[in-house]
Design an enzyme around this catalytic site. Structure first.
Site, PDB file in Angstrom:
ATOM      1  N   LYS A  13       0.219  -1.659  -5.007  1.00 34.13           N
ATOM      2  CA  LYS A  13       0.508  -0.867  -6.267  1.00 34.13           C
ATOM      3  C   LYS A  13       0.637  -1.827  -7.287  1.00 34.13           C
ATOM      4  O   LYS A  13       0.003  -1.492  -8.594  1.00 34.13           O
ATOM      5  CB  LYS A  13       1.773  -0.104  -6.195  1.00 34.13           C
ATOM      6  CG  LYS A  13       2.277   0.730  -7.314  1.00 34.13           C
ATOM      7  CD  LYS A  13       3.270   1.701  -7.015  1.00 34.13           C
ATOM      8  CE  LYS A  13       4.674   0.884  -6.367  1.00 34.13           C
ATOM      9  NZ  LYS A  13       5.240   0.191  -7.370  1.00 34.13           N
ATOM     10  N   ARG A  88      13.078   5.782 -10.284  1.00 33.19           N
ATOM     11  CA  ARG A  88      13.425   5.838  -8.604  1.00 33.19           C
ATOM     12  C   ARG A  88      14.178   7.168  -8.325  1.00 33.19           C
ATOM     13  O   ARG A  88      14.273   7.397  -7.208  1.00 33.19           O
ATOM     14  CB  ARG A  88      14.121   4.522  -8.326  1.00 33.19           C
ATOM     15  CG  ARG A  88      13.101   3.568  -8.110  1.00 33.19           C
ATOM     16  CD  ARG A  88      13.525   2.222  -7.498  1.00 33.19           C
ATOM     17  NE  ARG A  88      12.530   1.437  -7.865  1.00 33.19           N
ATOM     18  CZ  ARG A  88      12.256   0.164  -7.140  1.00 33.19           C
ATOM     19  NH1 ARG A  88      12.789   0.196  -5.937  1.00 33.19           N
ATOM     20  NH2 ARG A  88      11.204  -0.453  -7.481  1.00 33.19           N
ATOM     21  N   ARG A 127       1.093  -9.498   9.449  1.00 32.70           N
ATOM     22  CA  ARG A 127       0.818 -10.635   8.492  1.00 32.70           C
ATOM     23  C   ARG A 127       1.602 -11.792   9.078  1.00 32.70           C
ATOM     24  O   ARG A 127       2.916 -11.748   9.445  1.00 32.70           O
ATOM     25  CB  ARG A 127       1.528 -10.168   7.131  1.00 32.70           C
ATOM     26  CG  ARG A 127       0.726  -9.123   6.445  1.00 32.70           C
ATOM     27  CD  ARG A 127       0.793  -9.010   4.980  1.00 32.70           C
ATOM     28  NE  ARG A 127       2.177  -8.979   4.538  1.00 32.70           N
ATOM     29  CZ  ARG A 127       2.488  -8.611   3.349  1.00 32.70           C
ATOM     30  NH1 ARG A 127       1.369  -8.562   2.432  1.00 32.70           N
ATOM     31  NH2 ARG A 127       3.611  -8.490   2.795  1.00 32.70           N
ATOM     32  N   ARG A 160       7.395 -13.507   8.357  1.00 35.43           N
ATOM     33  CA  ARG A 160       8.513 -13.331   7.514  1.00 35.43           C
ATOM     34  C   ARG A 160       9.372 -12.012   7.964  1.00 35.43           C
ATOM     35  O   ARG A 160       8.865 -11.024   8.524  1.00 35.43           O
ATOM     36  CB  ARG A 160       8.048 -12.837   6.084  1.00 35.43           C
ATOM     37  CG  ARG A 160       7.215 -14.041   5.680  1.00 35.43           C
ATOM     38  CD  ARG A 160       6.928 -13.569   4.137  1.00 35.43           C
ATOM     39  NE  ARG A 160       6.332 -12.464   3.789  1.00 35.43           N
ATOM     40  CZ  ARG A 160       6.368 -11.686   2.600  1.00 35.43           C
ATOM     41  NH1 ARG A 160       6.941 -12.595   1.595  1.00 35.43           N
ATOM     42  NH2 ARG A 160       6.158 -10.347   2.589  1.00 35.43           N
ATOM     43  N   ARG A 171      11.886   0.024   5.163  1.00 35.01           N
ATOM     44  CA  ARG A 171      11.731   0.091   3.440  1.00 35.01           C
ATOM     45  C   ARG A 171      10.774   1.377   3.244  1.00 35.01           C
ATOM     46  O   ARG A 171      11.156   1.952   2.267  1.00 35.01           O
ATOM     47  CB  ARG A 171      10.854  -1.090   3.107  1.00 35.01           C
ATOM     48  CG  ARG A 171      11.862  -2.314   3.146  1.00 35.01           C
ATOM     49  CD  ARG A 171      11.076  -3.610   3.145  1.00 35.01           C
ATOM     50  NE  ARG A 171      10.119  -3.883   2.191  1.00 35.01           N
ATOM     51  CZ  ARG A 171       9.310  -4.755   2.120  1.00 35.01           C
ATOM     52  NH1 ARG A 171       8.962  -5.120   3.366  1.00 35.01           N
ATOM     53  NH2 ARG A 171       8.326  -4.767   1.216  1.00 35.01           N
TER      54      ARG A 171
END
Ligand SMILES: [Zn+2]
Length: 216
Positions: A13, A88, A127, A160, A171
């Site tokens: 985004k 939000r 990743r 990570r 999340r």
């Protein structure tokens, strides 16, 4: 050109917001960045926000809306803006509507990035990062494992914490729960447009620009 962008973390985004901002010459208003800039610049709002955050609290809605008000009513936003990361919560969405009414802003579009969550989880949790240069690699696309050396410099790779599957899932859950009401609110106003967020940067960018031409 007044856009509100919604999408789960990791969907690209921010990349789209920056592209559109350059293409249309309107500011990319990221409330997270703005908050950091206000705090760093020591503006009155920044000072207030800093003392709240230093106490370990979330910046309250009225302060966030004050920051957004400054950004969307400033001379930089005369031809529009791209709002990223705000609102939000439902109270923030209502406050933003009120602010738009006050400023005479009648037309705007909400773009929601649709994405297959399992696909996003798979992509993000595959990743790997170079421990020396911080370059991010897609383990899947490049055929790497956490034990492979960095393809660029040979240093060890690592995953990570942010990219661990459980973190990614959490999340996404937080995003889904917190934005459901907000999207619902804008849906009722008939301003929400959905874009398939799984395509390449170019494809998604083109799709958004097609949506922008749609009659409100
Ligand atoms: Zn490296």
């Amino acid at each position: 050109m007044r856009l509100l962008l919604f999408g789960p973390p990791g969907v690209g985004k921010g990349t789209q917001a920056k592209l559109l901002s350059q293409e249309f010459g309107v500011p990319h208003i990221s409330t997270g960045d703005m908050l950091r800039t206000a705090v760093a610049g020591g503006t009155p709002l920044g000072k207030k926000a800093k003392s709240i955050m230093d106490d370990g609290h979330l910046v309250p809605d009225d302060l966030m809306i004050a920051i957004v008000r400054e950004a969307v009513s400033g001379p930089g936003a005369a031809h529009g803006f791209i709002l990223d990361g705000f609102p939000r919560t439902l109270p923030q969405a209502r406050a933003l509507s009120t602010l738009f009414a006050e400023l005479g802003i009648r037309s705007y579009k909400v773009i929601e990035f649709d994405v297959d969550e399992e696909e996003l989880i798979r992509r993000l949790s595959s990743r790997l990062m170079c421990t020396k240069e911080g370059t991010i690699f897609s383990a899947e696309a490049e055929g790497l494992t956490v034990d492979s050396p960095c393809p660029q410099c040979g240093s060890p790779l690592m995953q990570r914490d942010d990219d661990k599957e459980s973190t990614v899932r959490n999340r996404l859950r937080v995003y889904r729960v917190s934005t459901a009401q907000v999207i619902h609110y804008f849906d009722a106003l008939g301003v929400v447009y959905r874009v398939d967020g799984t395509g390449s940067v170019d494809v998604v960018n083109r799709e958004i620009k097609l949506l922008l031409k749609a009659k409100p």
